[in-house]
Design a protein around this motif. Structure first.
Motif, PDB file in Angstrom:
ATOM      1  N   GLY A  94       0.801  -1.225   0.000  1.00 25.36           N
ATOM      2  CA  GLY A  94       0.000   0.000   0.000  1.00 25.36           C
ATOM      3  C   GLY A  94       0.836   1.277   0.000  1.00 25.36           C
ATOM      4  O   GLY A  94       0.411   2.295  -0.540  1.00 25.36           O
ATOM      5  N   ASN A  95       2.021   1.221   0.603  1.00 27.01           N
ATOM      6  CA  ASN A  95       2.866   2.420   0.601  1.00 27.01           C
ATOM      7  C   ASN A  95       3.419   2.723  -0.780  1.00 27.01           C
ATOM      8  O   ASN A  95       3.773   3.856  -1.086  1.00 27.01           O
ATOM      9  CB  ASN A  95       4.046   2.258   1.564  1.00 27.01           C
ATOM     10  CG  ASN A  95       3.590   2.282   3.000  1.00 27.01           C
ATOM     11  OD1 ASN A  95       2.473   2.726   3.287  1.00 27.01           O
ATOM     12  ND2 ASN A  95       4.423   1.787   3.899  1.00 27.01           N
ATOM     13  N   GLU A  96       3.506   1.707  -1.613  1.00 25.39           N
ATOM     14  CA  GLU A  96       4.002   1.885  -2.983  1.00 25.39           C
ATOM     15  C   GLU A  96       2.906   2.498  -3.855  1.00 25.39           C
ATOM     16  O   GLU A  96       3.168   3.311  -4.719  1.00 25.39           O
ATOM     17  CB  GLU A  96       4.407   0.531  -3.588  1.00 25.39           C
ATOM     18  CG  GLU A  96       5.478  -0.213  -2.829  1.00 25.39           C
ATOM     19  CD  GLU A  96       6.848   0.430  -2.959  1.00 25.39           C
ATOM     20  OE1 GLU A  96       7.054   1.205  -3.913  1.00 25.39           O
ATOM     21  OE2 GLU A  96       7.701   0.159  -2.098  1.00 25.39           O
ATOM     22  N   ASP A  97       1.691   2.038  -3.640  1.00 25.84           N
ATOM     23  CA  ASP A  97       0.547   2.505  -4.423  1.00 25.84           C
ATOM     24  C   ASP A  97      -0.731   1.978  -3.752  1.00 25.84           C
ATOM     25  O   ASP A  97      -0.844   0.773  -3.526  1.00 25.84           O
ATOM     26  CB  ASP A  97       0.656   1.932  -5.850  1.00 25.84           C
ATOM     27  CG  ASP A  97      -0.351   2.553  -6.809  1.00 25.84           C
ATOM     28  OD1 ASP A  97      -1.465   2.916  -6.358  1.00 25.84           O
ATOM     29  OD2 ASP A  97      -0.027   2.670  -7.999  1.00 25.84           O
ATOM     30  N   PRO A  98      -1.669   2.876  -3.445  1.00 21.01           N
ATOM     31  CA  PRO A  98      -2.883   2.416  -2.755  1.00 21.01           C
ATOM     32  C   PRO A  98      -3.654   1.341  -3.532  1.00 21.01           C
ATOM     33  O   PRO A  98      -4.369   0.543  -2.924  1.00 21.01           O
ATOM     34  CB  PRO A  98      -3.734   3.683  -2.610  1.00 21.01           C
ATOM     35  CG  PRO A  98      -2.884   4.829  -3.000  1.00 21.01           C
ATOM     36  CD  PRO A  98      -1.639   4.329  -3.662  1.00 21.01           C
ATOM     37  N   VAL A  99      -3.489   1.292  -4.855  1.00 18.36           N
ATOM     38  CA  VAL A  99      -4.255   0.312  -5.633  1.00 18.36           C
ATOM     39  C   VAL A  99      -3.925  -1.124  -5.189  1.00 18.36           C
ATOM     40  O   VAL A  99      -4.762  -2.020  -5.269  1.00 18.36           O
ATOM     41  CB  VAL A  99      -4.046   0.496  -7.162  1.00 18.36           C
ATOM     42  CG1 VAL A  99      -2.711  -0.076  -7.630  1.00 18.36           C
ATOM     43  CG2 VAL A  99      -5.185  -0.167  -7.915  1.00 18.36           C
ATOM     44  N   PHE A 100      -2.705  -1.324  -4.686  1.00 15.85           N
ATOM     45  CA  PHE A 100      -2.304  -2.669  -4.250  1.00 15.85           C
ATOM     46  C   PHE A 100      -3.116  -3.154  -3.042  1.00 15.85           C
ATOM     47  O   PHE A 100      -3.096  -4.332  -2.707  1.00 15.85           O
ATOM     48  CB  PHE A 100      -0.808  -2.705  -3.897  1.00 15.85           C
ATOM     49  CG  PHE A 100       0.106  -2.523  -5.091  1.00 15.85           C
ATOM     50  CD1 PHE A 100      -0.119  -3.226  -6.267  1.00 15.85           C
ATOM     51  CD2 PHE A 100       1.199  -1.674  -5.027  1.00 15.85           C
ATOM     52  CE1 PHE A 100       0.733  -3.075  -7.365  1.00 15.85           C
ATOM     53  CE2 PHE A 100       2.062  -1.518  -6.108  1.00 15.85           C
ATOM     54  CZ  PHE A 100       1.820  -2.219  -7.282  1.00 15.85           C
ATOM     55  N   ILE A 126      -2.967  -2.406 -11.480  1.00 16.89           N
ATOM     56  CA  ILE A 126      -1.813  -3.069 -10.854  1.00 16.89           C
ATOM     57  C   ILE A 126      -0.678  -3.204 -11.869  1.00 16.89           C
ATOM     58  O   ILE A 126       0.486  -2.912 -11.589  1.00 16.89           O
ATOM     59  CB  ILE A 126      -2.232  -4.449 -10.290  1.00 16.89           C
ATOM     60  CG1 ILE A 126      -3.116  -4.252  -9.046  1.00 16.89           C
ATOM     61  CG2 ILE A 126      -1.017  -5.316  -9.966  1.00 16.89           C
ATOM     62  CD1 ILE A 126      -3.745  -5.520  -8.500  1.00 16.89           C
ATOM     63  N   GLU A 127      -1.041  -3.609 -13.093  1.00 19.57           N
ATOM     64  CA  GLU A 127      -0.018  -3.778 -14.139  1.00 19.57           C
ATOM     65  C   GLU A 127       0.653  -2.450 -14.465  1.00 19.57           C
ATOM     66  O   GLU A 127       1.876  -2.387 -14.649  1.00 19.57           O
ATOM     67  CB  GLU A 127      -0.658  -4.383 -15.398  1.00 19.57           C
ATOM     68  CG  GLU A 127      -0.922  -5.871 -15.205  1.00 19.57           C
ATOM     69  CD  GLU A 127      -1.617  -6.542 -16.382  1.00 19.57           C
ATOM     70  OE1 GLU A 127      -1.365  -7.727 -16.617  1.00 19.57           O
ATOM     71  OE2 GLU A 127      -2.410  -5.863 -17.080  1.00 19.57           O
ATOM     72  N   GLN A 128      -0.145  -1.409 -14.515  1.00 20.87           N
ATOM     73  CA  GLN A 128       0.426  -0.098 -14.839  1.00 20.87           C
ATOM     74  C   GLN A 128       1.391   0.366 -13.746  1.00 20.87           C
ATOM     75  O   GLN A 128       2.482   0.861 -14.026  1.00 20.87           O
ATOM     76  CB  GLN A 128      -0.694   0.921 -15.027  1.00 20.87           C
ATOM     77  CG  GLN A 128      -0.158   2.222 -15.618  1.00 20.87           C
ATOM     78  CD  GLN A 128      -1.176   3.343 -15.530  1.00 20.87           C
ATOM     79  OE1 GLN A 128      -2.385   3.096 -15.628  1.00 20.87           O
ATOM     80  NE2 GLN A 128      -0.689   4.563 -15.354  1.00 20.87           N
ATOM     81  N   SER A 129       0.968   0.167 -12.507  1.00 22.45           N
ATOM     82  CA  SER A 129       1.810   0.585 -11.392  1.00 22.45           C
ATOM     83  C   SER A 129       3.127  -0.201 -11.382  1.00 22.45           C
ATOM     84  O   SER A 129       4.199   0.367 -11.164  1.00 22.45           O
ATOM     85  CB  SER A 129       1.044   0.382 -10.086  1.00 22.45           C
ATOM     86  OG  SER A 129       1.747   0.941  -9.024  1.00 22.45           O
ATOM     87  N   LEU A 130       3.042  -1.489 -11.656  1.00 21.66           N
ATOM     88  CA  LEU A 130       4.257  -2.307 -11.696  1.00 21.66           C
ATOM     89  C   LEU A 130       5.163  -1.858 -12.845  1.00 21.66           C
ATOM     90  O   LEU A 130       6.379  -1.759 -12.700  1.00 21.66           O
ATOM     91  CB  LEU A 130       3.901  -3.791 -11.857  1.00 21.66           C
ATOM     92  CG  LEU A 130       3.315  -4.479 -10.617  1.00 21.66           C
ATOM     93  CD1 LEU A 130       2.842  -5.885 -10.969  1.00 21.66           C
ATOM     94  CD2 LEU A 130       4.349  -4.541  -9.475  1.00 21.66           C
TER      95      LEU A 130
END
Ligand code: PCA
Length: 325
Positions: A94-100, A126-130
Motif C-alpha cells: 500500500g505504501n508503494e501505491d494504494p491500488v495494491f 496493478i499492471e500499470q503501477s508495476l
C-alpha cells in the motif's frame, strides 16, 4: 578419417554446449511462505515448468519461507533486480501505491467468485503501477477468506480492546486500531515465535496460514469472518524479462497463465479443508456473532471510504469496474 571426423564432431558438440551454457540463466525466486503452502508449491511447479520447457536454458529456483529475502524485502529485491523474480502479498504494498490494497478492504469481495472479479477489475491498474516501477505481473493467486484468530473468545470488537494484534499490512494495522487492538507487523514466517513469546495474541488471516503455522499451539479460536481474500502476486523485473529471447518469454508467460488457474483452483479446493484441520486440532472454528460481524462491517465501511480518499480517481475507477461486473 574416422578419428578426425569424431574430433570435429566432439569439438562441434562442446562448442554448442559452451554456447548453451553461456546463454543458460538461473533465476532465484524468493517466496515468503512455507515450502508446503500451496502458493509455494504452485510457484515450484511454475519454476519446474519453465525450467523443463526451456530445456534448462532458463532455470528458475524457488526459495520459500523467506529464506533468500524476507517477505517485506522481496518487492524491492525484484524492483532493483537483485532477484529477477519473486512473490509478494499484494496488499502489503500500500505504501508503494494504494491500488495494491484494494483486495484487503473488508467486505468488498468475500467469495472466490467476487475475488476473481475484483482481480480482473484491478489488474490494469496493478499492471500499470508495476510497469512504472520496472516490473511486470506474471500471475496472482488468492488466499482463502480471512478470519479472526484469538486466544480468548471474541463476542464483539469491544473484546479486542488492548489485544496485541499481528498485522500483515497497513490495512490489518488500521483494522486493529479501529477495534482498539494494538497492531504489530509480523511476517508469516515469524508467526509461531511471535505467538509463543506473547508478542501477538490475535490476528486476521486465512485457515491456510493458521494451518501452516500450527496456530492451535497458541490460540483457541478462529472466527470465520470471511472478510476478504488477499492475493499473492508473482512479479518479474522488466529488464530481466526483456533480456530473455522471445521463445523463452512465451514459455514464461504460458507457465504463468497455467499457474494462475491452478492456484485459484487449489485455494478454493483447500479453503474448507484448512478449516477442518484447525477444528481437528481442537480449535473452536465458529461463525462470528452478529455483533462481531456488525462491528467488522462498520469498520469495513470506514476503511473503504478512507481508501477511496487515498486512492483517488484511479481507486474509485477500480471499485466502479468491479461493481459493474
Ligand atoms: N496469509 C498471509 C496473508 C494472508 C493469509 O491468509 C499471512 O497471514 O501473512
Amino acid at each position: 578419417m574416422t578419428t578426425k571426423r569424431s574430433i570435429a564432431a566432439a569439438t562441434a558438440i562442446s562448442a554448442l554446449m559452451l554456447a548453451a551454457s553461456a546463454q543458460a540463466e538461473k533465476w532465484d525466486m524468493p517466496l515468503a511462505y512455507s515450502a508446503t503452502n500451496y502458493h509455494s508449491e504452485n510457484a515450484a511447479s511454475f519454476a519446474a515448468a519453465v525450467t523443463s520447457a526451456t530445456g534448462g536454458e532458463l532455470e528458475i529456483v524457488t526459495h520459500p519461507g523467506g529464506s533468500l529475502y524476507k517477505g517485506d524485502e522481496i518487492f524491492r529485491a525484484v524492483r532493483t533486480g537483485q532477484a529477477p523474480i519473486g512473490e509478494r502479498l499484494i496488499s502489503a504494498l500500500g505504501n508503494e501505491d494504494p491500488v495494491f490494497e484494494v483486495d484487503a478492504l473488508p467486505f468488498l469481495a468475500t467469495s472466490f467468485e467476487d475475488a476473481r472479479k475484483l482481480y480482473e477489475a484491478s489488474k490494469p491498474a496493478i499492471e500499470q503501477s508495476l510497469d512504472e516501477k520496472g516490473m511486470m505481473l506474471l500471475y496472482a493467486v488468492p488466499w482463502p477468506p480471512q478470519g479472526l484468530y484469538a486466544v480468548k473468545a471474541v463476542g464483539s470488537a469491544a473484546d479486542m480492546q488492548g489485544v496485541k494484534f499481528r498485522a500483515y499490512n497497513a490495512a490489518t494495522s488500521r483494522l486493529a486500531e479501529l477495534m482498539g487492538a494494538v497492531p504489530t507487523k509480523i511476517e508469516a514466517a515469524e508467526l509461531s515465535q511471535a505467538f509463543a513469546t506473547g508478542v501477538a495474541e490475535s490476528m486476521i488471516s486465512s485457515g491456510a496460514t493458521g494451518y501452516d503455522q500450527k496456530m492451535w499451539e497458541h490460540v483457541d479460536y478462529w472466527y470465520d469472518v470471511q472478510a476478504w481474500l488477499p492475493k499473492n502476486m508473482v512479479i518479474v523485473n522488466k529488464a530481466a524479462f526483456e533480456g530473455l529471447d522471445e521463445a523463452t518469454r512465451d514459455i514464461v508467460r504460458d507457465a504463468a497463465a497455467t499457474a494462475e488457474e491452478a492456484g485459484w483452483a487449489k485455494a478454493e479446493e483447500l479453503a474448507n479443508w484448512y478449516k477442518e484441520q484447525l477444528a481437528a486440532q481442537g480449535m473452536n472454528v465458529e461463525a462470528p456473532s452478529d455483533a462481531l460481524r456488525a462491528d467488522f462491517m462498520k469498520i469495513g465501511e470506514t476503511m473503504t471510504s478512507e481508501w477511496v480518499e487515498k486512492a483517488g480517481e484511479a481507486g474509485q475507477a477500480v471499485i466502479d469496474a468491479y461493481r459493474a461486473n
